[in-house]
Design an enzyme around this catalytic site. Structure first.
Site, mmCIF file in Angstrom:
data_model
loop_
_atom_site.group_PDB
_atom_site.id
_atom_site.type_symbol
_atom_site.label_atom_id
_atom_site.label_comp_id
_atom_site.label_asym_id
_atom_site.label_seq_id
_atom_site.Cartn_x
_atom_site.Cartn_y
_atom_site.Cartn_z
ATOM 1 N N ASP A 115 60.203 60.956 18.745
ATOM 2 C CA ASP A 115 60.926 62.186 18.421
ATOM 3 C C ASP A 115 60.119 63.050 17.446
ATOM 4 O O ASP A 115 59.247 62.541 16.732
ATOM 5 C CB ASP A 115 62.276 61.859 17.771
ATOM 6 C CG ASP A 115 63.226 61.188 18.746
ATOM 7 O OD1 ASP A 115 62.991 61.285 19.966
ATOM 8 O OD2 ASP A 115 64.195 60.571 18.276
HETATM 9 N N1 URA Z 1 64.372 55.859 18.434
HETATM 10 C C1 URA Z 1 64.646 57.103 17.991
HETATM 11 O O1 URA Z 1 65.783 57.428 17.673
HETATM 12 N N2 URA Z 1 63.608 57.970 17.927
HETATM 13 C C2 URA Z 1 62.351 57.655 18.231
HETATM 14 O O2 URA Z 1 61.446 58.481 18.117
HETATM 15 C C3 URA Z 1 62.092 56.352 18.675
HETATM 16 C C4 URA Z 1 63.130 55.462 18.772
#
Ligand code: URA
Length: 244
Positions: A115
């Site tokens: 993310d």
């Molecule tokens: N889980 C999340 O919420 N975000 C990520 O980037 C990876 C795993």
């Protein structure tokens, strides 16, 4: 690990329009070179990374690239974005610094996104077979994250993560995940899948917002100690093969 494979006669025929029967005599005349050596078998397989030459003409010369990056927060795990810096922008800015000018950056793709606000180990490659291998759910490759939470955590989280959580939007139950408590607001979580915002949503069940999320490892491959955010390097052969 194999990339998409084609028989040599078919490959030459597809790339030159030459009849497959005639490719046979080209081979006999010593006009075909595979990875720098004279081709000896018309039935041999070539993949997308085999170097193929006909006389002095290169028909294919693509080098596989495998990169680890410590993705900073505030950067998009994408190859293009109209608003934000992407991990590819970072690579492009620093590629000369790393003295790898011939790196095939334009054909790279991301192996398992992070993310926007997540940092840590991100893999990039131009080898589609390798990335599929790493991301198919059946492989169950473990991904290790360090998570900092807004509120304190307790032992009930451990069981809830191990039991799996039902996500009605996708109609799935998450696979057993391992949560280890490091301190009152810090834990490590190991996932064998990558659902949308999975870790944030899992802690969301406890109304406990994730403040920081950092990926430490994928399988046996751990982010280099001391690698700064935005830094990257090419993987060595042994690391690439560690996923086989
Ligand atoms: N889980 C999340 O919420 N975000 C990520 O980037 C990876 C795993």
């Amino acid at each position: 690990m194999q990339s998409k494979r084609t028989r040599l006669d078919r490959f030459i025929s597809q790339h030159t329009g030459i009849n497959r029967k005639d490719v046979r005599s080209m081979l006999a005349q010593g006009r075909l070179k595979i990875d720098g050596s004279l081709a000896t078998d018309i039935h041999q397989f070539v993949d997308e990374f085999t170097h193929v030459m006909l006389d002095e003409k290169t028909l294919q010369a693509k080098t596989p690239v495998y990169i680890m990056m410590n993705k900073p927060t505030g950067v998009v795990s994408a190859t293009k974005d109209n608003k934000h810096t992407t991990v590819i922008d970072i690579l492009k800015k620093t590629v000369n610094k790393n003295e790898t000018e011939c790196l095939d950056i334009d054909n790279l793709h991301i192996v398992g996104r992070l993310d926007f606000n997540t940092s840590g180990l991100l893999l990039l490659t131009n080898d589609g077979r390798w990335s599929r291998l790493l991301t198919t759910p059946e492989q169950k490759i473990a991904k290790l994250y360090q998570v900092t939470l807004a509120n304190s955590i307790n032992k009930y989280y451990i069981d809830a993560f191990a039991a799996g959580m039902y996500f009605s939007f996708e109609d799935i139950t998450t696979r057993p995940a391992t949560l280890e408590i490091i301190s009152s607001q810090v834990a490590t979580v190991t996932l064998v899948e990558g659902r949308y915002h999975q870790i944030k949503r899992m802690f969301g069940r406890f109304q406990n917002p994730v403040v920081e999320l950092h990926r430490i490892a994928i399988g046996n491959l751990t982010l280099d100690v001391g690698m700064e955010h935005g830094d990257w390097r090419e993987l060595v052969e042994q690391e690439v093969k560690s996923f086989l």
